[in-house]
Design an enzyme around this catalytic site. Structure first.
Site, PDB file in Angstrom:
ATOM      1  N   ASP A 156       0.814  -1.224   0.000  1.00  0.00           N
ATOM      2  CA  ASP A 156       0.000   0.000   0.000  1.00  0.00           C
ATOM      3  C   ASP A 156       0.847   1.273   0.000  1.00  0.00           C
ATOM      4  O   ASP A 156       0.489   2.261  -0.640  1.00  0.00           O
ATOM      5  CB  ASP A 156      -0.907   0.042   1.239  1.00  0.00           C
TER       6      ASP A 156
HETATM    7  P1  NAP Z   1       0.887  -3.994   3.149  1.00  0.00           P
HETATM    8  O1  NAP Z   1       0.227  -3.044   2.232  1.00  0.00           O
HETATM    9  O2  NAP Z   1       0.078  -4.652   4.202  1.00  0.00           O
HETATM   10  O3  NAP Z   1       1.585  -5.106   2.231  1.00  0.00           O
HETATM   11  C1  NAP Z   1       2.422  -6.053   2.784  1.00  0.00           C
HETATM   12  C2  NAP Z   1       2.809  -7.007   1.699  1.00  0.00           C
HETATM   13  O4  NAP Z   1       3.793  -7.874   2.252  1.00  0.00           O
HETATM   14  C3  NAP Z   1       1.679  -7.878   1.213  1.00  0.00           C
HETATM   15  O5  NAP Z   1       1.219  -7.458  -0.051  1.00  0.00           O
HETATM   16  C4  NAP Z   1       2.259  -9.302   1.192  1.00  0.00           C
HETATM   17  O6  NAP Z   1       2.142  -9.843  -0.110  1.00  0.00           O
HETATM   18  C5  NAP Z   1       3.717  -9.087   1.547  1.00  0.00           C
HETATM   19  N1  NAP Z   1       4.232 -10.137   2.425  1.00  0.00           N
HETATM   20  C6  NAP Z   1       3.671 -10.684   3.503  1.00  0.00           C
HETATM   21  N2  NAP Z   1       4.438 -11.638   4.010  1.00  0.00           N
HETATM   22  C7  NAP Z   1       5.541 -11.687   3.241  1.00  0.00           C
HETATM   23  C8  NAP Z   1       6.726 -12.476   3.256  1.00  0.00           C
HETATM   24  N3  NAP Z   1       6.942 -13.417   4.181  1.00  0.00           N
HETATM   25  N4  NAP Z   1       7.655 -12.252   2.313  1.00  0.00           N
HETATM   26  C9  NAP Z   1       7.451 -11.318   1.350  1.00  0.00           C
HETATM   27  N5  NAP Z   1       6.364 -10.541   1.289  1.00  0.00           N
HETATM   28  C10 NAP Z   1       5.418 -10.732   2.228  1.00  0.00           C
HETATM   29  O7  NAP Z   1       2.122  -3.331   3.906  1.00  0.00           O
HETATM   30  P2  NAP Z   1       2.752  -1.870   3.843  1.00  0.00           P
HETATM   31  O8  NAP Z   1       3.066  -1.484   2.435  1.00  0.00           O
HETATM   32  O9  NAP Z   1       3.841  -1.876   4.862  1.00  0.00           O
HETATM   33  O10 NAP Z   1       1.592  -0.907   4.293  1.00  0.00           O
HETATM   34  C11 NAP Z   1       1.112  -0.911   5.615  1.00  0.00           C
HETATM   35  C12 NAP Z   1      -0.385  -0.840   5.611  1.00  0.00           C
HETATM   36  O11 NAP Z   1      -0.840  -1.007   6.952  1.00  0.00           O
HETATM   37  C13 NAP Z   1      -0.907   0.502   5.113  1.00  0.00           C
HETATM   38  O12 NAP Z   1      -2.087   0.318   4.367  1.00  0.00           O
HETATM   39  C14 NAP Z   1      -1.211   1.237   6.403  1.00  0.00           C
HETATM   40  O13 NAP Z   1      -2.209   2.219   6.244  1.00  0.00           O
HETATM   41  C15 NAP Z   1      -1.673   0.098   7.282  1.00  0.00           C
HETATM   42  N6  NAP Z   1      -1.574   0.417   8.710  1.00  0.00           N
HETATM   43  C16 NAP Z   1      -0.369   0.689   9.234  1.00  0.00           C
HETATM   44  C17 NAP Z   1      -0.269   1.056  10.558  1.00  0.00           C
HETATM   45  C18 NAP Z   1       1.051   1.430  11.155  1.00  0.00           C
HETATM   46  O14 NAP Z   1       1.046   2.046  12.211  1.00  0.00           O
HETATM   47  N7  NAP Z   1       2.168   1.085  10.535  1.00  0.00           N
HETATM   48  C19 NAP Z   1      -1.403   1.076  11.362  1.00  0.00           C
HETATM   49  C20 NAP Z   1      -2.639   0.761  10.784  1.00  0.00           C
HETATM   50  C21 NAP Z   1      -2.696   0.423   9.456  1.00  0.00           C
HETATM   51  P3  NAP Z   1       2.159 -11.440  -0.311  1.00  0.00           P
HETATM   52  O15 NAP Z   1       1.093 -11.995   0.531  1.00  0.00           O
HETATM   53  O16 NAP Z   1       1.936 -11.603  -1.779  1.00  0.00           O
HETATM   54  O17 NAP Z   1       3.524 -11.913   0.097  1.00  0.00           O
END
Ligand code: NAP
Length: 464
Positions: free
Chosen positions: A391
């Protein structure tokens, strides 16, 4: 012990809390900040224990032993990925402790016939009400994140109305208790309805939004503690509760801004439910061809690069790939390649998630660059390595007004010359939406577990 000494000790503790918070705001000084705050807490506890009103040191000692044992075991065993639910539990216990202490005051006054004066009855009601909501709300958040119950938003028709009635009922009972603190039935009713409201408020929120809710509940636990400080006339509790309350609110606000959502949207928007349909579903949309590379193929481009920006995301945390990334960074640096890390404020599942993991792997702090500073550097960068992030690098947030995440600030990795994305499949991330980045001409996917792929990549770069 003289009251002057006790109050001075409380003042020292408060100063240490504030210094600790100040130092926690930078990775370089965070360990010192943590220690300062811990020493402050020790000073506050010792000052409280030597105060005259302690009845039984035996009971207190038993509490300290049990609490310290449980806390140490949990802290040692907890995985970094499970930290949000651990924080949820601690918030819940904090709320419960405040509510129990405030309740003890009201029952104590009932037994001795003492009258509760000034702000005390009001502070008791606030502490019990907010502490109880925090307890059950945090337990639901914990259960969702720990997958003890389904993480989906639980919704039913008329839910807002029911919650409104519960809220009104709670305020009415609070008013009854304030009019007559001896009204035990009203007091029990207030506790019960507040506990129910905590559950009712958190069940309609999707598991994915729990980190924001936990931050808000953290703030609530601070407000409850602050109110208890007024009940006990304890200045340290007032100060520390205020600090927790304010910092929890600020953190909630930071998370909402970084996701371009309002707190109202998080609490009432049912984000997870809203994105399950149409173009926003997790299904792979036909957006063009995906170019798939092996780590060995990618090593050629890495070895010829002069600059690499690593963009870590939640997948790095899941794969625990931080040490492998450190090794890859060292390998590239030894070959004269400039390596930086781009840190998105909400990458991962909790604030500072990436910073903590990279610090654990001893990645130098000066390599970690915040979003606003690193974005202008992508166009002149040879390789952007997206490591389990999705994301936070989705160009739809910037370009597609119809996207559920439109307006969320992102890392502009697509403007780098080459983009490598390491993830296991084409599955979406947290927001449940497809990512057009994966279909761009300059993007190459390396499918696999982040740790294994990064290790192979480092090996291949060394051999190249
Ligand atoms: P993300 O959008 O959740 O994407 C994570 C990606 O990691 C997934 O598409 C997944 O794809 C991949 N993944 C998972 N396990 C894996 C592994 N073992 N090896 C390789 N890839 C792996 O993560 P992000 O880009 O870090 O974004 C964070 C999201 O969380 C945002 O939408 C944000 O708004 C939300 N959020 C964050 C917080 C905070 O405080 N950080 C709080 C609330 C919400 P596969 O399954 O294809 O591997």
């Amino acid at each position: 012990m003289s009251p002057v000494v006790i109050q001075s000790a409380y003042l020292v503790a408060a100063i240490l809390f504030i210094l600790g918070l100040r130092n926690l705001s930078s990775a370089k000084t965070a360990v010192t900040g943590n220690r300062q705050a811990a020493v402050g807490m020790l000073v506050a506890i010792v000052a409280t224990l030597v105060d005259a009103s302690v009845l039984s040191y035996g009971v207190i000692l038993a509490g300290i032993v049990v609490g310290a044992l449980a806390g140490s075991v949990l802290a040692l065993r907890i995985e970094m990925t499970a930290m949000p639910q651990m924080v949820a539990l601690l918030n819940g216990f904090g709320g419960a402790a405040s509510a129990l202490v405030a309740s003890a005051e009201i029952f104590g006054a009932g037994h001795t016939g003492a009258t509760l004066e000034g702000v005390v009855p009001f502070a008791i009601v606030i502490s019990v009400l907010i502490g109880s909501i925090t307890l059950t709300g945090s337990l639901v958040a914990f259960a969702k994140l720990q997958e003890l119950i389904g993480g989906a938003a639980i919704k039913y028709s008329g839910q807002q109305f029911v919650n409104g009635i519960l809220g009104l009922g709670m305020l009415s009972l609070a008013a009854l208790v304030l009019m007559n603190t001896g009204n035990v039935n009203a007091f029990y009713g207030l506790v019960a309805i507040s506990l129910v409201l905590g559950v009712a408020l958190v069940i309609p929120i999707g598991g994915a939004d729990m980190p924001v809710v936990i931050s808000l509940l953290n703030s609530f636990s601070g407000i409850a503690a602050c109110a208890t400080g007024f009940v006990l006339d304890n200045s340290t509790l007032v100060v520390s509760g205020s600090l927790v309350g304010a910092s929890g609110l600020i953190l909630t606000q930071i998370m909402c801004v970084a996701m371009n959502r309002s707190i109202g949207n998080v609490i009432f928007g049912a984000f997870g439910a809203a994105v399950q349909t149409g173009a926003a579903s997790g299904e792979v949309q036909d957006q063009g061809n995906v170019i798939s590379y092996t780590a060995e193929d990618a090593a050629v481009i890495f070895s010829n690069a002069q600059s690499v920006i690593v963009v870590p995301g939640y997948g790095m945390a899941v794969a625990q790939a931080q040490h492998a990334v450190r090794d890859l960074t060292d390998t590239l640096t030894e070959q004269g390649i400039d390596v930086k890390f781009a840190i998105h404020p909400v990458a991962g599942r909790m604030p500072g998630h990436m910073n903590v993991l990279l610090a654990e792997a001893d990645v130098p702090y000066d390599k970690l660059i915040e979003m606003d500073e690193i974005n202008p550097l992508f166009p002149e960068t040879d390789v952007a390595l997206v490591l389990g992030a999705n994301d936070v690098v989705n160009p739809s947030a910037r370009d597609d007004k119809g996207s559920p995440i439109y307006g969320m600030p992102i890392l502009n990795v697509d403007s780098a010359k080459h983009v490598f994305v390491i993830k296991r499949s084409m599955n979406p991330g947290f927001a449940g939406i497809q990512n057009p980045l994966f279909f761009k001409d300059n993007t190459m996917m390396i499918f696999g577990d982040a740790k294994k792929v990064v290790m192979s990549l480092a090996e291949a770069v060394r051999k190249y």
